[in-house]
Design an enzyme around this catalytic site. Sequence first.
Site: not given
Length: 308
Positions: A142, A163, A192, A235, A237, A249
Amino acid sequence: MPIKIDADLPARQVLEDENIFVMTSDRASCQDIRPLEIAIVNLMPTKEVTETQLLRLLGNTPLQINISLVQIAGHVSMHTGHDHLERFYISSDEVIKRKFDGMIITGAPVEQLPYEQVDYWEELCKIMDYSKKNVFCTLFICWGAMAGLYHFYGIDKHLSEKKFSGIYYNRLLSPTDPLTRGFDDFFPVPTSRYTWIDQNDIKAHSDLCLLADSPITGATLAKSADNRSIFMTGHLEYDADTLANEYRRDLEKGLNIDMPENYFTNNNPNLTVHSKWRSSAHLFYSNWLNYYVYQNTPYTLDEINNLL
Protein backbone atom coordinates in the site's frame (compact mmCIF):
# COMPACT_ATOMS: atom_id res chain seq x y z
CA MET A 1 6.64 -22.61 7.18
CA PRO A 2 6.22 -22.49 10.91
CA ILE A 3 6.97 -18.95 11.97
CA LYS A 4 9.32 -18.46 14.89
CA ILE A 5 8.01 -15.82 17.28
CA ASP A 6 8.32 -14.90 20.94
CA ALA A 7 6.22 -17.23 23.09
CA ASP A 8 4.47 -14.25 24.71
CA LEU A 9 3.63 -12.28 21.54
CA PRO A 10 -0.15 -11.58 21.70
CA ALA A 11 -0.58 -12.82 18.13
CA ARG A 12 0.54 -16.32 19.14
CA GLN A 13 -2.71 -17.38 20.80
CA VAL A 14 -4.84 -16.00 17.99
CA LEU A 15 -2.80 -17.88 15.40
CA GLU A 16 -2.74 -21.14 17.34
CA ASP A 17 -6.52 -20.97 17.73
CA GLU A 18 -6.69 -20.82 13.91
CA ASN A 19 -4.33 -23.80 13.55
CA ILE A 20 -1.57 -21.62 12.13
CA PHE A 21 1.78 -23.31 12.77
CA VAL A 22 3.85 -21.09 15.09
CA MET A 23 7.02 -22.10 16.87
CA THR A 24 8.67 -20.74 20.00
CA SER A 25 12.41 -20.11 20.19
CA ASP A 26 13.01 -23.18 22.37
CA ARG A 27 11.46 -25.55 19.84
CA ALA A 28 13.11 -23.84 16.88
CA SER A 29 16.56 -24.31 18.42
CA CYS A 30 16.12 -28.10 18.13
CA GLN A 31 15.77 -28.00 14.32
CA ASP A 32 19.03 -28.32 12.39
CA ILE A 33 18.10 -26.11 9.42
CA ARG A 34 18.65 -22.54 8.35
CA PRO A 35 15.36 -20.69 8.71
CA LEU A 36 14.40 -17.83 6.47
CA GLU A 37 15.03 -14.44 8.05
CA ILE A 38 12.09 -12.10 7.43
CA ALA A 39 11.86 -8.53 8.76
CA ILE A 40 8.52 -6.71 9.02
CA VAL A 41 8.82 -2.92 9.12
CA ASN A 42 5.45 -2.21 10.67
CA LEU A 43 4.30 1.34 9.93
CA MET A 44 0.62 0.74 10.69
CA PRO A 45 -0.85 2.44 13.79
CA THR A 46 -2.60 -0.73 15.00
CA LYS A 47 0.61 -2.74 15.09
CA GLU A 48 -0.69 -5.78 16.97
CA VAL A 49 -3.51 -6.24 14.44
CA THR A 50 -1.11 -5.97 11.51
CA GLU A 51 1.33 -8.39 13.14
CA THR A 52 -1.37 -11.03 13.41
CA GLN A 53 -2.61 -10.48 9.86
CA LEU A 54 0.84 -10.87 8.31
CA LEU A 55 2.01 -13.72 10.52
CA ARG A 56 -1.15 -15.65 9.66
CA LEU A 57 -0.18 -15.56 5.98
CA LEU A 58 3.54 -16.14 6.46
CA GLY A 59 2.86 -19.26 8.53
CA ASN A 60 1.17 -21.19 5.73
CA THR A 61 4.24 -22.80 4.11
CA PRO A 62 6.55 -25.73 4.99
CA LEU A 63 9.85 -24.26 6.30
CA GLN A 64 10.85 -22.36 9.39
CA ILE A 65 10.86 -18.55 9.39
CA ASN A 66 12.46 -16.23 11.90
CA ILE A 67 10.43 -13.02 12.22
CA SER A 68 11.95 -9.70 13.24
CA LEU A 69 9.39 -6.97 13.96
CA VAL A 70 10.82 -3.54 13.24
CA GLN A 71 9.91 -0.04 14.39
CA ILE A 72 11.30 3.19 12.95
CA ALA A 73 14.06 4.65 15.10
CA GLY A 74 13.04 7.97 16.65
CA HIS A 75 9.36 7.65 15.73
CA VAL A 76 6.90 7.58 18.64
CA SER A 77 3.89 5.32 18.08
CA MET A 78 0.64 6.84 19.36
CA HIS A 79 -1.50 3.68 19.20
CA THR A 80 0.74 0.85 20.44
CA GLY A 81 1.98 0.54 24.01
CA HIS A 82 5.63 1.23 24.75
CA ASP A 83 5.98 -2.08 26.60
CA HIS A 84 4.83 -4.05 23.53
CA LEU A 85 7.26 -2.25 21.24
CA GLU A 86 10.11 -2.51 23.74
CA ARG A 87 9.62 -6.25 24.18
CA PHE A 88 8.81 -7.50 20.69
CA TYR A 89 10.33 -4.94 18.27
CA ILE A 90 13.82 -4.05 17.24
CA SER A 91 14.82 -0.60 16.03
CA SER A 92 15.56 0.20 12.40
CA ASP A 93 19.03 1.19 13.67
CA GLU A 94 19.58 -2.46 14.55
CA VAL A 95 18.05 -3.81 11.34
CA ILE A 96 20.55 -2.10 9.06
CA LYS A 97 23.36 -3.98 10.79
CA ARG A 98 21.93 -7.34 9.61
CA LYS A 99 20.92 -9.13 6.40
CA PHE A 100 17.56 -10.74 5.63
CA ASP A 101 16.10 -13.13 3.08
CA GLY A 102 12.93 -11.07 2.92
CA MET A 103 11.47 -7.83 4.21
CA ILE A 104 7.94 -6.46 4.32
CA ILE A 105 7.37 -2.70 4.52
CA THR A 106 3.73 -2.10 5.44
CA GLY A 107 1.34 0.67 4.58
CA ALA A 108 0.68 3.70 6.75
CA PRO A 109 -2.24 6.18 6.96
CA VAL A 110 -0.17 9.10 5.66
CA GLU A 111 -0.79 8.85 1.92
CA GLN A 112 -2.30 12.34 1.66
CA LEU A 113 0.94 13.92 2.87
CA PRO A 114 3.84 14.65 0.52
CA TYR A 115 6.44 11.96 1.20
CA GLU A 116 9.00 14.43 2.48
CA GLN A 117 6.53 15.69 5.11
CA VAL A 118 6.17 12.27 6.76
CA ASP A 119 8.16 12.59 9.98
CA TYR A 120 10.08 9.33 9.48
CA TRP A 121 10.68 9.70 5.74
CA GLU A 122 14.46 10.04 5.95
CA GLU A 123 14.74 6.99 8.19
CA LEU A 124 12.49 4.98 5.88
CA CYS A 125 14.61 5.98 2.88
CA LYS A 126 17.65 4.72 4.78
CA ILE A 127 15.90 1.36 5.28
CA MET A 128 14.85 1.16 1.63
CA ASP A 129 18.38 1.94 0.43
CA TYR A 130 19.78 -0.64 2.84
CA SER A 131 17.33 -3.27 1.56
CA LYS A 132 18.69 -3.07 -2.00
CA LYS A 133 22.00 -4.60 -0.90
CA ASN A 134 21.12 -6.48 2.27
CA VAL A 135 17.67 -8.04 1.67
CA PHE A 136 17.13 -10.62 -1.05
CA CYS A 137 13.51 -9.62 -1.78
CA THR A 138 11.42 -6.80 -0.31
CA LEU A 139 7.61 -6.66 -0.39
CA PHE A 140 6.16 -3.14 -0.22
CA ILE A 141 2.46 -2.85 0.77
CA CYS A 142 0.00 0.00 0.00
CA TRP A 143 1.60 3.32 1.05
CA GLY A 144 4.84 1.40 1.49
CA ALA A 145 4.58 0.37 -2.19
CA MET A 146 3.97 3.96 -3.25
CA ALA A 147 6.88 5.15 -1.13
CA GLY A 148 9.16 2.54 -2.72
CA LEU A 149 8.10 3.45 -6.26
CA TYR A 150 8.65 7.13 -5.51
CA HIS A 151 12.01 6.67 -3.82
CA PHE A 152 13.54 4.27 -6.34
CA TYR A 153 11.86 5.30 -9.60
CA GLY A 154 10.49 8.81 -9.08
CA ILE A 155 6.93 7.61 -9.67
CA ASP A 156 4.56 9.90 -7.79
CA LYS A 157 1.11 9.08 -6.43
CA HIS A 158 -2.10 10.80 -7.55
CA LEU A 159 -4.72 12.10 -5.13
CA SER A 160 -8.25 10.79 -5.58
CA GLU A 161 -11.34 12.95 -5.10
CA LYS A 162 -12.67 10.38 -2.65
CA LYS A 163 -11.25 7.50 -0.68
CA PHE A 164 -10.87 4.13 -2.38
CA SER A 165 -12.47 1.85 0.17
CA GLY A 166 -13.80 -1.61 -0.54
CA ILE A 167 -13.09 -4.82 -2.42
CA TYR A 168 -11.99 -4.13 -5.98
CA TYR A 169 -11.50 -6.78 -8.65
CA ASN A 170 -8.14 -6.55 -10.35
CA ARG A 171 -7.11 -7.72 -13.80
CA LEU A 172 -4.29 -10.26 -13.92
CA LEU A 173 -1.80 -9.14 -16.58
CA SER A 174 0.88 -11.81 -16.23
CA PRO A 175 -0.68 -15.20 -15.35
CA THR A 176 2.59 -17.07 -15.92
CA ASP A 177 4.58 -15.01 -13.42
CA PRO A 178 5.46 -17.14 -10.35
CA LEU A 179 4.14 -14.43 -8.04
CA THR A 180 0.62 -14.74 -9.46
CA ARG A 181 0.71 -18.46 -10.23
CA GLY A 182 -2.72 -19.95 -9.55
CA PHE A 183 -4.54 -16.60 -9.52
CA ASP A 184 -7.85 -16.14 -11.30
CA ASP A 185 -8.00 -13.77 -14.28
CA PHE A 186 -9.73 -11.24 -11.98
CA PHE A 187 -9.10 -11.35 -8.25
CA PRO A 188 -10.37 -9.29 -5.30
CA VAL A 189 -8.14 -7.02 -3.26
CA PRO A 190 -9.16 -5.00 -0.16
CA THR A 191 -8.21 -1.39 -0.72
CA SER A 192 -8.20 1.59 1.64
CA ARG A 193 -6.45 4.74 0.44
CA TYR A 194 -6.89 8.22 -1.00
CA THR A 195 -4.19 7.89 -3.65
CA TRP A 196 -3.35 5.77 -6.70
CA ILE A 197 -0.50 4.94 -9.04
CA ASP A 198 -0.96 5.40 -12.79
CA GLN A 199 -0.39 2.15 -14.73
CA ASN A 200 1.36 4.09 -17.50
CA ASP A 201 3.95 5.38 -15.06
CA ILE A 202 4.86 1.77 -14.24
CA LYS A 203 4.93 0.75 -17.90
CA ALA A 204 7.23 3.67 -18.76
CA HIS A 205 10.05 2.14 -16.69
CA SER A 206 12.00 -0.68 -18.33
CA ASP A 207 13.06 -1.82 -14.85
CA LEU A 208 9.45 -2.44 -13.77
CA CYS A 209 6.83 -5.00 -14.75
CA LEU A 210 3.11 -4.41 -14.13
CA LEU A 211 1.44 -7.67 -13.01
CA ALA A 212 -2.09 -6.52 -12.13
CA ASP A 213 -4.22 -3.39 -12.23
CA SER A 214 -7.72 -2.01 -11.75
CA PRO A 215 -9.59 0.48 -13.94
CA ILE A 216 -10.76 2.11 -10.71
CA THR A 217 -7.79 2.06 -8.32
CA GLY A 218 -4.87 2.04 -10.79
CA ALA A 219 -1.76 -0.11 -10.61
CA THR A 220 -2.15 -2.92 -8.10
CA LEU A 221 0.88 -5.19 -8.38
CA ALA A 222 4.30 -4.58 -9.91
CA LYS A 223 7.83 -5.88 -9.53
CA SER A 224 11.36 -4.85 -10.40
CA ALA A 225 13.06 -6.54 -13.34
CA ASP A 226 15.51 -8.30 -11.02
CA ASN A 227 12.64 -9.71 -8.89
CA ARG A 228 14.12 -8.14 -5.75
CA SER A 229 11.30 -5.63 -5.11
CA ILE A 230 7.54 -6.34 -5.11
CA PHE A 231 4.97 -3.52 -4.95
CA MET A 232 1.39 -4.35 -3.85
CA THR A 233 -0.88 -1.31 -3.46
CA GLY A 234 -3.74 -3.24 -1.81
CA HIS A 235 -4.19 -5.00 1.53
CA LEU A 236 -4.57 -8.73 0.91
CA GLU A 237 -3.61 -9.28 4.55
CA TYR A 238 -6.75 -7.54 5.86
CA ASP A 239 -9.18 -9.45 8.07
CA ALA A 240 -12.82 -9.73 7.03
CA ASP A 241 -13.83 -6.92 9.40
CA THR A 242 -10.89 -4.53 8.90
CA LEU A 243 -12.61 -2.27 6.38
CA ALA A 244 -15.75 -2.24 8.54
CA ASN A 245 -13.72 -1.10 11.54
CA GLU A 246 -12.06 1.63 9.46
CA TYR A 247 -15.43 2.77 8.10
CA ARG A 248 -16.95 3.07 11.58
CA ARG A 249 -13.83 4.85 12.84
CA ASP A 250 -14.09 7.42 10.03
CA LEU A 251 -17.80 7.96 10.75
CA GLU A 252 -17.03 8.54 14.42
CA LYS A 253 -14.51 11.19 13.34
CA GLY A 254 -17.29 12.95 11.45
CA LEU A 255 -15.71 12.34 8.04
CA ASN A 256 -17.89 12.44 4.94
CA ILE A 257 -17.02 8.93 3.86
CA ASP A 258 -18.74 6.51 1.49
CA MET A 259 -19.59 2.96 2.48
CA PRO A 260 -16.88 0.48 1.34
CA GLU A 261 -17.71 -0.82 -2.15
CA ASN A 262 -18.50 -4.49 -2.84
CA TYR A 263 -18.00 -5.23 0.82
CA PHE A 264 -20.94 -5.35 3.25
CA THR A 265 -23.44 -8.17 2.74
CA ASN A 266 -26.40 -6.66 0.86
CA ASN A 267 -24.72 -3.27 1.44
CA ASN A 268 -25.92 -3.47 5.04
CA PRO A 269 -23.25 -2.46 7.61
CA ASN A 270 -25.16 -4.40 10.28
CA LEU A 271 -24.72 -7.76 8.55
CA THR A 272 -21.72 -10.08 8.86
CA VAL A 273 -18.94 -9.48 6.33
CA HIS A 274 -17.63 -12.54 4.48
CA SER A 275 -14.09 -12.58 3.09
CA LYS A 276 -13.81 -12.88 -0.69
CA TRP A 277 -10.02 -12.56 -0.83
CA ARG A 278 -8.63 -15.03 1.75
CA SER A 279 -7.54 -17.63 -0.82
CA SER A 280 -5.82 -14.97 -2.96
CA ALA A 281 -4.03 -13.65 0.11
CA HIS A 282 -2.64 -17.05 1.11
CA LEU A 283 -1.63 -17.80 -2.46
CA PHE A 284 0.12 -14.46 -2.89
CA TYR A 285 2.22 -14.74 0.25
CA SER A 286 2.98 -18.41 -0.37
CA ASN A 287 4.17 -17.60 -3.90
CA TRP A 288 6.28 -14.70 -2.66
CA LEU A 289 7.98 -16.76 0.03
CA ASN A 290 8.54 -19.78 -2.20
CA TYR A 291 9.44 -18.37 -5.61
CA TYR A 292 10.86 -14.95 -4.76
CA VAL A 293 12.61 -15.70 -1.47
CA TYR A 294 13.22 -19.35 -0.58
CA GLN A 295 14.02 -20.76 -4.03
CA ASN A 296 16.64 -18.12 -4.84
CA THR A 297 18.04 -16.60 -1.67
CA PRO A 298 21.66 -17.62 -0.95
CA TYR A 299 22.24 -20.10 1.86
CA THR A 300 24.79 -17.70 3.35
CA LEU A 301 23.16 -14.29 3.74
CA ASP A 302 26.51 -12.51 3.40
CA GLU A 303 26.45 -13.56 -0.27
CA ILE A 304 23.49 -11.26 -1.05
CA ASN A 305 25.82 -8.45 -2.08
CA ASN A 306 27.48 -10.77 -4.60
CA LEU A 307 24.18 -11.07 -6.47
CA LEU A 308 24.01 -7.39 -7.41
